[in-house]
Design a protein around this motif. Structure first.
Motif, PDB file in Angstrom:
ATOM      1  N   LEU B  22       0.663  -1.320   0.034  1.00 22.96           N
ATOM      2  CA  LEU B  22       0.050   0.074  -0.171  1.00 22.96           C
ATOM      3  C   LEU B  22       1.026   1.214   0.046  1.00 22.96           C
ATOM      4  CD1 LEU B  22      -2.797   1.174   0.235  1.00 22.96           C
ATOM      5  CD2 LEU B  22      -2.787   1.057   2.502  1.00 22.96           C
ATOM      6  N   SER B  27       0.162   8.255  -3.295  1.00 17.29           N
ATOM      7  CA  SER B  27      -1.368   8.855  -3.335  1.00 17.29           C
ATOM      8  C   SER B  27      -1.447  10.149  -2.691  1.00 17.29           C
ATOM      9  CB  SER B  27      -2.245   7.958  -2.410  1.00 17.29           C
ATOM     10  OG  SER B  27      -1.672   7.330  -1.235  1.00 17.29           O
ATOM     11  N   ALA B  41      -5.012   3.859  -4.741  1.00 17.80           N
ATOM     12  CA  ALA B  41      -4.768   3.494  -3.380  1.00 17.80           C
ATOM     13  C   ALA B  41      -6.226   3.053  -2.986  1.00 17.80           C
ATOM     14  CB  ALA B  41      -4.069   4.723  -2.390  1.00 17.80           C
ATOM     15  N   ILE B  45      -7.526  -0.173  -0.801  1.00 16.35           N
ATOM     16  CA  ILE B  45      -8.430  -0.356   0.147  1.00 16.35           C
ATOM     17  C   ILE B  45      -9.557  -1.100   0.101  1.00 16.35           C
ATOM     18  CG2 ILE B  45      -9.380   1.089   2.041  1.00 16.35           C
ATOM     19  CD1 ILE B  45      -6.542   1.289   1.872  1.00 16.35           C
ATOM     20  N   HIS B  86      -7.416   7.732   6.526  1.00 17.94           N
ATOM     21  CA  HIS B  86      -7.344   8.142   5.240  1.00 17.94           C
ATOM     22  C   HIS B  86      -6.138   7.709   4.514  1.00 17.94           C
ATOM     23  CE1 HIS B  86      -3.720  10.796   6.289  1.00 17.94           C
ATOM     24  NE2 HIS B  86      -4.364  10.803   7.343  1.00 17.94           N
ATOM     25  N   TYR B  87      -6.426   7.357   3.236  1.00 20.63           N
ATOM     26  CA  TYR B  87      -5.255   6.785   2.175  1.00 20.63           C
ATOM     27  C   TYR B  87      -4.556   7.429   1.705  1.00 20.63           C
ATOM     28  CZ  TYR B  87      -8.999   7.553  -1.406  1.00 20.63           C
ATOM     29  OH  TYR B  87      -9.897   8.067  -2.264  1.00 20.63           O
ATOM     30  N   ASP B  88      -4.595   8.870   1.650  1.00 22.30           N
ATOM     31  CA  ASP B  88      -3.800   9.961   0.926  1.00 22.30           C
ATOM     32  C   ASP B  88      -2.468  10.335   2.002  1.00 22.30           C
ATOM     33  OD1 ASP B  88      -5.701  11.424   2.774  1.00 22.30           O
ATOM     34  OD2 ASP B  88      -4.966  13.153   1.587  1.00 22.30           O
ATOM     35  N   LYS B 127      -1.660   5.510   6.539  1.00 27.35           N
ATOM     36  CA  LYS B 127      -1.989   4.301   5.906  1.00 27.35           C
ATOM     37  C   LYS B 127      -1.276   3.133   6.907  1.00 27.35           C
ATOM     38  CE  LYS B 127      -0.901   5.311   1.124  1.00 27.35           C
ATOM     39  NZ  LYS B 127       0.033   5.347  -0.094  1.00 27.35           N
ATOM     40  N   TYR B 131      -4.341   0.728   8.532  1.00 28.36           N
ATOM     41  CA  TYR B 131      -4.381  -0.605   8.082  1.00 28.36           C
ATOM     42  C   TYR B 131      -4.342  -1.207   9.250  1.00 28.36           C
ATOM     43  CZ  TYR B 131      -3.919  -3.893   4.553  1.00 28.36           C
ATOM     44  OH  TYR B 131      -4.057  -4.940   3.466  1.00 28.36           O
ATOM     45  N   ILE B 154     -12.963   5.482   4.813  1.00 23.75           N
ATOM     46  CA  ILE B 154     -11.525   6.017   4.698  1.00 23.75           C
ATOM     47  C   ILE B 154     -11.375   6.818   3.295  1.00 23.75           C
ATOM     48  CG2 ILE B 154      -9.216   4.757   4.133  1.00 23.75           C
ATOM     49  CD1 ILE B 154     -10.625   3.631   6.621  1.00 23.75           C
ATOM     50  N   GLY B 156      -9.705  10.121   1.039  1.00 21.98           N
ATOM     51  CA  GLY B 156      -8.402  10.559   0.229  1.00 21.98           C
ATOM     52  C   GLY B 156      -8.058  11.810   0.181  1.00 21.98           C
TER      53      GLY B 156
END
Lengths: 462, 462
Positions: B22, B27, B41, B45, B86-88, B127, B131, B154, B156
């Protein structure tokens, strides 16, 4: 045998094509990635001097970029003029503000240049103005009209402080021996108001680095608890001027020459419209040292300007970071009598002294030079004045410039001769800025005027 | 059926490989050139949530980057935990200060992480921490140990101000209905001093632009006579703090909550070594608001930091230019009760008011958010505290953080539930900085602790 006016008429297109070719070479001395281009410009000047009729032309190596030297001696008993100029140019940044690429010259008409102007980096500063001298010599040698000896010294490091020219001058005093130095690297008031620059400001250019924490930090976790180098740098820079825009560095003004009221009144006679000045720059108000006029602020008074600043996140969007380091490039324009090395030292000491304990400060001097004032009663000035009278039909106004050609005071010291600053550019020609240009009329008028200087200088020396 | 400790032991390598995969996706939400990676990303997820056992997983489009939503409902009568993350990630600049590429994760040992830490942008923020929740759910669903319902949201756009999350939350109140919100996007004091974040600072982030003349000018010809936008910007920034490092914007402190002496004395009990703090940052002195300790300065007090500044020539060497424009990115960390929109307006008005007439000023708000304080007597906090006691063998210390998760106060307003901030990172993990990392021990300890939160939260709700 032709006169200069008809010679220019006949060769005008070639004169323009030749300068355009030279302007295509991106000879940016400040950026080492352009090294090959800077050297290419030097080689090009050598060829131009040979073609113009110089007897001896050489590329003189230095620790940096070479100096192109050329000479034409017709009689050792006659006076000698030494022409100085430079083939290097300023970086073109910010590149996105140019209307056409800086190294692809184009001729366009402007309000002030109805006959067109050449747009390119270096058009005015100094390739265009330097090249006028080569063309003037071409005319004089081709038509057997050179009345005295001439030497050329064209360098490639003017825009980065002429670091190696001083050594060259010191080591070649006999070779460079002359009776007057002629430079076209300044401007005049307007095309119908010719002027000769009689004073130049000195310069001290430094770079400062402020270091806070040893790495960039999250502004949430550390914000408010550690010194932010950008905030600190801003505070330090702000403190360098007081509320009257006087510079606060102790000792900075100690040697500044104060002009008499009579001298200031004389200066104030030069034509100047504050409204036009503001309009041309699109500003609502001028800004500067209390108690001085705009023309005084940018000629007889020293300054301190930040030329560049950077630190932290400067990309798109937002980043909540406290930078580890912040930087600024700062230059001070100095007036005659201020010693640039002394001022650099005063700056360094003061800047270090005002840093809070929570940061480390490093001051790196870049380069500098002395200011200069030339007397208007010299033979050189009189010859120049007569030359302008001949071609402009008007007596030129002696004028102090705010710019710096640091090497001029060194010339006087080492070569014991005075410099005459015959500039044909306009302040609005945007030198050092995007869309630098040089009027075609100005370029040709320079070529026309220069031979008269040689004529009158030789006559007045008899 | 396994317990969490043996499950982690068995799946440790896979848990690490998955987060590493990941982290390889750059991202970066602030930079639109990474759009495809941000979307990649999100897709990743979605797959992870499905594999972890969620019944429903969807990628919910917004006006910006999508929100990945997932849920596992075991019984509508049981409580529901909403996990936010958040995935950013933040931009990795300055890239040259990274010891290894930011998107090529490596595990290296450090003094504080003797079992190794994962070095990569986003490893800790967020992340890695987000995760942990997916892996904890995987354990609970795989082993039939999920004691209540769970929802995932989640996003971005956390690193650019969560501009579209508010709309999503407002439009999906039923879908997002929950009894407690769980977030791991903060830190703890030390691996042997667990803590739970009970307060967050708000944020107002603005960009300012100062325009002087309409083009870059030669500093010799114009220096001293026109306002230099960099000097003016420095002066304006400098004036935003007084000599006690109080912020000078009128009204800025009006709503700031003043803690009692007793509360401040309680805060002062948290373990803290000023010497170690200074040593870790290689600074000789801390710096901040007079009258407050370092821990107070970065938690209960608002701040104003320049996060980026630029203008003029910033390349190699020297350029004697007066820039037309100078810019800065400025953020203010706010404390509970300060309204970020009000503060943004106060800043804007004040900043415009202090500009001299010789320049034009533009203030562009980027984003912002409210501060937040969570009570420690809630069921959520008690459940979290018991979970830490179980896995760390110690009662966690409630602690205010200097960071901001602007969306937390919105959650409370729109979803009427409290947020528990169970962070497992360390302040020294260099989030938002080069060499961001997250301890392998911390990652696994988070996965171990989270299931106990679900257990105790469900039990305490009975």
């Amino acid at each position: 045998m032709q006169n200069i006016q008809s010679y220019i008429k006949e060769h005008k297109d070639r004169f323009l094509n030749e300068i355009i070719d030279l302007l295509k070479i991106p000879s940016i001395s400040a950026d080492s990635s352009y090294k090959d281009d800077v050297l290419k410009a030097a080689a090009s000047i050598k060829i131009s001097l040979e073609k113009a009729g110089c007897d001896t032309v050489e590329i003189c190596e230095t620790a940096g970029y070479p100096i192109v030297y050329g000479e034409k001696t017709i009689n050792p008993n006659l006076p000698t003029v030494l022409v100085y100029g430079h083939y290097d140019v300023q970086p073109p940044d910010p590149i996105n503000l140019w209307d056409s690429p800086p190294f692809e010259p184009v001729i366009k008409k402007t309000e002030l240049h109805p006959e067109g102007a050449i747009f390119a980096r270096g058009a005015c500063d100094d390739k265009g103005q330097m090249y006028m001298h080569i063309k003037a010599i071409e005319f004089m040698t081709a038509n057997n009209k050179l009345p005295c000896n001439v030497k050329f010294m064209i360098e490639g490091e003017e825009e980065v402080g002429s670091a190696n020219l001083a050594t060259f001058v010191k080591n070649n005093q006999e070779k460079l021996k002359n009776d007057v130095i002629l430079i076209s690297d300044t401007g005049m008031i307007a095309n119908d108001v010719p002027s000769i620059t009689t004073g130049l400001r000195g310069l001290s250019y430094v770079e400062v680095e402020v270091t806070g924490p040893n790495r960039d930090l999250h502004s949430g976790l550390y914000g408010g608890a550690v010194a932010n180098p950008i905030n600190v740098l801003a505070k330090m820079i702000a403190s360098l001027h007081d509320e009257n825009n006087h510079i606060t560095i102790p000792g900075f003004y100690d040697k500044v020459e104060n002009l008499s009221d009579a001298e200031r009144a004389e200066m104030a006679k030069a034509p100047f419209s504050l409204e036009n000045y503001k309009k041309a720059l699109n500003i609502e108000a001028v800004y500067g040292e209390t108690g001085y006029s705009t023309n005084e602020r940018n000629s007889i008074r020293p300054t301190l300007d930040v030329n560049g600043i950077w630190g932290g996140y400067t990309g798109e969007g937002a980043k909540t970071v406290i930078a580890s380091k912040a930087y600024a490039k700062i230059s001070m324009r100095l007036v005659p009598n201020q010693n640039w090395e002394e001022i650099t030292e005063l700056f360094q000491k003061h800047f270090e002294s005002i840093a809070p304990k929570a940061v480390k400060v490093k001051v790196t001097p870049h380069h500098g030079g002395q200011g200069y004032v030339t007397p208007i009663n010299s033979i050189g000035y009189q010859a120049a004045s007569k030359a302008y009278q001949q071609t402009f039909g008007k007596t030129p106004i002696p004028q102090r410039s705010g710019g710096s050609i640091p090497i001029v005071s060194l010339f006087e010291q080492e070569l014991k001769s005075k410099t005459i600053l015959m500039g044909f550019g306009l302040n609005s020609d945007a030198i050092h800025s995007p869309n630098e240009h040089f009027g075609v009329w100005n370029y040709l008028k320079g070529i026309e005027t220069i031979p008269y200087f040689y004529k009158y200088f030789t006559e007045l020396n008899n």
